[in-house]
Design a protein around this motif. Sequence first.
Motif, short mmCIF file in Angstrom:
data_model
loop_
_atom_site.label_atom_id
_atom_site.label_comp_id
_atom_site.label_asym_id
_atom_site.label_seq_id
_atom_site.Cartn_x
_atom_site.Cartn_y
_atom_site.Cartn_z
N ILE A 4 56.46 47.50 29.15
CA ILE A 4 55.14 47.09 28.69
C ILE A 4 54.38 46.46 29.85
N TYR A 5 53.16 46.92 30.06
CA TYR A 5 52.30 46.40 31.12
C TYR A 5 51.11 45.68 30.49
N ASN A 6 50.98 44.41 30.82
CA ASN A 6 49.83 43.63 30.36
C ASN A 6 48.74 43.69 31.43
N PHE A 7 47.55 44.13 31.05
CA PHE A 7 46.50 44.22 32.06
C PHE A 7 45.19 43.63 31.54
N LEU A 8 44.39 43.16 32.48
CA LEU A 8 43.07 42.59 32.20
C LEU A 8 42.02 43.64 32.55
N TYR A 9 41.17 43.94 31.58
CA TYR A 9 40.10 44.93 31.77
C TYR A 9 38.77 44.20 31.73
N ILE A 10 38.06 44.21 32.87
CA ILE A 10 36.78 43.51 32.98
C ILE A 10 35.67 44.55 32.89
N GLU A 11 35.01 44.58 31.75
CA GLU A 11 34.01 45.61 31.44
C GLU A 11 33.04 45.05 30.39
N MET A 39 46.23 45.42 26.42
CA MET A 39 44.98 45.17 27.14
C MET A 39 44.29 43.90 26.67
N THR A 40 43.82 43.12 27.64
CA THR A 40 42.96 41.97 27.38
C THR A 40 41.60 42.28 27.99
N VAL A 41 40.53 42.04 27.25
CA VAL A 41 39.18 42.38 27.71
C VAL A 41 38.39 41.14 28.05
#
Length: 364
Positions: A4-11, A39-41
């Motif tokens: 599992i990959y936790n990533f931050l998406y800045i959009e 995903m965290t936005v």
Amino acid sequence: MTKIYNFLYIEDEDYMIDTMESSVKLMNRTSDQENTFEMTVAKNSDDALKYLDKNIFDFVLIDIKLKGGDSGDIIIDKIKEDYKIPCAILSGTPIISDTNFIKTYIKSNYENEEILNDMASMVNSGLFTVIGEHGIIESSLKKLFWENYYKNIDHWIDIRNSLNEEEMKQLVLRYTISHLYELLGSESEQYEAIEMFIDPNIALDGVKTGTILLDLESGTFYIVLSPPCDLALRKDNKPKNEFIILVEIENYNEYISTESTSISNSLRGKIEKLVKNNDLENLYWLSNYFDIFDGGFVNFRKIKTESFDVLSNDAKYRKIIKLQDNFVKSLLSKFSMYYNRQGQPDFDFPKVALNIAEKIVKSK
């Protein structure tokens, strides 16, 4: 095994967020998908910075142009200053200023699935297990700080009282490096070519043994082969020896034929002998290093000296890169052996051979 990959998406565009969210859900539902994502936005730089401070992310995807004059450059600057985490630009604008060393995905050219799997590959490169925020080096430095440096702070204060600031800095660096070196299980018997050089060279402001220089006028590469003791700076910021030994680095094609249209066994054998440094005693192989240095052969027969002042002002020579210390020692050893070699004095060998033969025959 699924990771599992936790990533931050800045959009800030809702349709882009919805599209990425749909891609994540689709990938996570695929039974044979090795990578799953959470995903965290963040829709602006302020929220993004708060998330970075409070959460652990495997990677960050950044849109540069945000609404209201906000910019993803703020997040990039923060990551560069405070974090060691993979990040990439996901933008509709192909021209990005001052971020050309960060991977950029143009939205119209890539599918989200491809981007996410690319980022997962970066995380799995092995780099961040060692140098990441929670990698081996970071955890070892924290342990060293609390269990040694700070625990024995009174002792370190006593040492500091007997040393000047620069001497103390060098001591702490040596002590820290020696502890980090213990992380290596054993000496490697085989190196990768990328290990031959130090890049970026933290101390490239000085002239050191193993520094590779480019002659700006001729385009010729040289390597500094004066011994380290000759380059140590005295109180007047001058080295012990004012004149520095430079040895020319020749291009590969000086010794390897470029006429071949196919890779034959003989060509491979020739190259292998050269790079093993056992073909010609006057040559030492240097690998290429990305687009910084093309590699070549140090030719001990092409040697000259240059003054320290000339090498220091960067007008005639540009410092390119530095050879890693293990290879500096190897190169200096072969360089010294080449100039210390002693050939046997010549004799009239046919006459000597005849004389010995006559003695042997007469003794029977």
